[in-house]
Scaffold this motif. Structure first.
Motif, short mmCIF file in Angstrom:
data_model
loop_
_atom_site.label_atom_id
_atom_site.label_comp_id
_atom_site.label_asym_id
_atom_site.label_seq_id
_atom_site.Cartn_x
_atom_site.Cartn_y
_atom_site.Cartn_z
N ARG A 14 -24.72 1.04 -4.32
CA ARG A 14 -25.83 1.95 -4.65
C ARG A 14 -26.76 2.12 -3.47
N PHE A 15 -27.07 1.02 -2.79
CA PHE A 15 -27.92 1.13 -1.60
C PHE A 15 -27.23 1.94 -0.53
N ASN A 16 -25.94 1.66 -0.31
CA ASN A 16 -25.19 2.36 0.74
C ASN A 16 -25.23 3.88 0.51
N TYR A 17 -25.00 4.29 -0.74
CA TYR A 17 -25.00 5.72 -1.04
C TYR A 17 -26.40 6.31 -0.85
N SER A 18 -27.42 5.61 -1.34
CA SER A 18 -28.79 6.11 -1.21
C SER A 18 -29.18 6.27 0.26
N TYR A 19 -28.84 5.26 1.05
CA TYR A 19 -29.20 5.28 2.48
C TYR A 19 -28.46 6.39 3.20
N PHE A 20 -27.17 6.54 2.90
CA PHE A 20 -26.36 7.58 3.53
C PHE A 20 -26.88 8.97 3.18
N LYS A 21 -27.17 9.20 1.92
CA LYS A 21 -27.67 10.51 1.48
C LYS A 21 -29.00 10.82 2.15
N ALA A 22 -29.88 9.82 2.24
CA ALA A 22 -31.19 10.03 2.88
C ALA A 22 -31.02 10.36 4.36
N LEU A 23 -30.10 9.70 5.02
CA LEU A 23 -29.86 9.97 6.44
C LEU A 23 -29.33 11.38 6.66
N VAL A 24 -28.43 11.82 5.79
CA VAL A 24 -27.88 13.17 5.92
C VAL A 24 -28.98 14.21 5.68
N LEU A 25 -29.82 13.99 4.70
CA LEU A 25 -30.93 14.91 4.46
C LEU A 25 -31.88 14.95 5.65
#
Length: 222
Positions: free
Chosen positions: A180-191
């Protein structure tokens, strides 16, 4: 003594359970070394379970006053603190390494360049299709949707249609750690990358990033 176990020193007839001793700073090793065999008693809350181990508090208190116990306890405390520090450092290093992997993956996401007019036109069309697929029978002109809705749809359209974000998600699954953290962090970085490529959508990207972390950590009241 420094780091001493906090138990009352008054003489009592109380019996202490093993869990109570552990909560007060004892270890299983200290219990085995310094205390006599426990009194076994049926657990009144769980009669079919294992018997409770009990020690006379007076005996416990007298043991705690001995120099042998104080020395052993302090040595145990030092070992536990060192172990705790080591575990914390190892976990930090692992988390830091995983974050670097996610950052590297986010930097490989390709973001296509289109005019914002094309993006907003195509994102509206896609939203109409999405609503129709959901079975919405009456579709008022989506052009009359609030401006902030349109901007949100535009950013979502960029992330899903103008990048290879969805493909990279499959690679993200290979990175170890809290998924869950990995996905949240990845999505935030892409945004964060999208807002740099498309400055018009900076505010919406920041709002979505904030929403990601509010959802992950729990919304913090202002």
């Amino acid at each position: 003594m420094e780091g001493s176990i906090k138990l009352e020193t008054n003489i009592t007839n109380n019996m202490l359970t093993q869990s109570t001793l552990l909560e007060k700073g004892w270890t299983l090793g200290l219990i085995k070394k310094f205390l006599p065999e426990p009194v076994l008693k049926t657990n009144p809350h769980y009669r079919s379970g294992p018997k409770m181990k009990l020690w006379d508090e007076n005996i416990v208190l007298s043991v705690m006053e001995t120099e042998d116990f104080k020395s052993a306890y302090n040595s145990s405390l030092i070992r536990r603190n060192k172990l705790s520090s080591t575990v914390t450092e190892v976990n930090y290093q692992k988390k830091n390494s995983q974050k670097k992997e996610i950052e590297a993956l986010a930097n490989t996401v390709n973001i296509s360049l289109f005019s914002t007019e094309e993006i907003e036109r195509d994102s509206l069309k896609l939203e109409e299709i999405h609503l129709a697929n959901k079975g919405v029978r009456y579709l008022p002109s989506i052009n009359y949707a609030p401006a902030d809705f349109k901007i949100r749809w535009a950013v979502n359209y960029i992330r899903h249609s103008l990048t290879d974000y969805d493909i990279k998600i499959c690679e993200l699954a290979k990175i170890k750690g809290n998924k869950r953290f990995n996905y949240s962090y990845f999505k935030a970085l892409v945004l964060d990358r999208i807002k740099k490529v498309y400055p018009k959508y900076r505010k919406e990207c920041d709002l979505q990033i904030k929403s990601i972390w509010n959802s992950y950590y729990g919304k913090i009241s202002a």
